[in-house]
Design an enzyme around this catalytic site. Sequence first.
Site, PDB file in Angstrom:
ATOM      1  N   ASN A  95     -23.801  25.929 -34.281  1.00  0.00           N
ATOM      2  CA  ASN A  95     -24.097  26.990 -33.318  1.00  0.00           C
ATOM      3  C   ASN A  95     -25.520  26.870 -32.790  1.00  0.00           C
ATOM      4  O   ASN A  95     -25.747  26.405 -31.681  1.00  0.00           O
ATOM      5  CB  ASN A  95     -23.869  28.361 -33.952  1.00  0.00           C
ATOM      6  N   ASP A  96     -26.492  27.267 -33.573  1.00  0.00           N
ATOM      7  CA  ASP A  96     -27.882  27.284 -33.112  1.00  0.00           C
ATOM      8  C   ASP A  96     -28.364  25.911 -32.668  1.00  0.00           C
ATOM      9  O   ASP A  96     -29.164  25.797 -31.731  1.00  0.00           O
ATOM     10  CB  ASP A  96     -28.801  27.815 -34.216  1.00  0.00           C
TER      11      ASP A  96
END
Length: 465
Positions: A394-395
Amino acid sequence: MISANLSAVFYLISGVLFILALRGLSSPETSRQGNFFGILGMVIAITVTFLTIGNFSSGFLYVIVFLLIGGLLGAFIAYKIPMTAMPELVAGFHSLVGLAAVFVAISAYLNPEAFNLGSPGNIKLLSLIEMSIGAAIGAITFSGSIIAFLKLQGIMSGSPITFKGQHPLNALILISIIVLIYLLCSTQSSNLFWILLAVSFLIGFLLIIPIGGADMPVVISMLNSYSGWAAAGIGFTLENTALIITGALVGSSGAILSYIMCKGMNRSFFNVILGGFGATDQSTVSQNKEQKPVKSGNAEDAAFLMKNASSVIIVPGYGMAVAQAQHALREMVDTLKKNDIKVSYAIHPVAGRMPGHMNVLLAEANVPYDEVFELEEINNDFANADVAFVIGANDVTNPVAKTDPQSPIYGMPVLDVEKCKSVLFVKRSLSPGYAGIDNDLFYKENTLMLFADAKKMTEDITKNL
């Protein structure tokens, strides 16, 4: 009993083996050999330590009993622990190293004659300095590792916990530790010794709570470094060469790894330690989700895109670890290869919850090492790839890190996934990542969200392929 000269030689041999272990662990191909060298070095160090004891009294029996208890517990925990919980295990073991350093320091302070350090109230100055520093670092390591464990386990929120005046307070406490060590060495007051321990435990908590989840891999390597320096400090107190060598190796290698991780995130080490990186306004996140359109698909859609691709880049993340999807992913990749589709894996330096987390999981699924590439090696390939398959990351794929100066992850190098012709993003929901911020990649025109458990979705894609 063996002579001091002979024990020094064996300790030196164990130190060389520890260096070879670190060398071996630097590459997946040689990691098993590195583990073997590390185990052999520790067996030699422990054996020599026992053989240097001249009088095998009743106390020696207690050492054997507790060594067996601790060894069996450690072996059982390591055997039963799933790969997803490896970061928590590492944090937990770091805490025990710190606590051991504290206990040894307490023993040496209360009974210095047993360690040839002098007598109570009249401990050798150099020994007292070493003991105080080792105890302080050990206490910081213990309490800091406990917070890291609680954050990783989900018992405590992974978001930064900050309050007004936090940094000045931390600075004041760190200065007070230095002052306490000076006063303790000057007066040898037992009250100052216990205050030093209490304050050190406190600063360990305060240093880790403001660190957000996205920085957790750096925290793990940093605490690893702390545990090494604590062991080295106590090694000087005990005049044990093996502890000094081992502690120095762990401390320095952990510090170097922390620096490499920070460099990979384009952060300074002090920003990670002192900053509340990872905080965000959750209401803004929710608002973005409501306003932006999202395209979602299923396994059949994903299989169609992959079948018609000539190259696919896999981007694994913590979601893959949670779903234990690495074996299913390997099966999907094998199917793609049978259709003459080029497949490679892109690993971000801070993907997962500890350094090398994704590499370990892929190695467990027998993914060939030559197909796994680090960020700087593969980032330029995304623009020429047909499909990027993001499974649980994600990040580390969030393009906002390159575009929004107000973002808490701004400046962190990310994988250029959005440059692919098509992006397949496997995720349970649109919830933010561990850094607590929304991912702009969800809403890109070329992104197809696959809302499902990572393992099940991957298996379904394989069936459709």
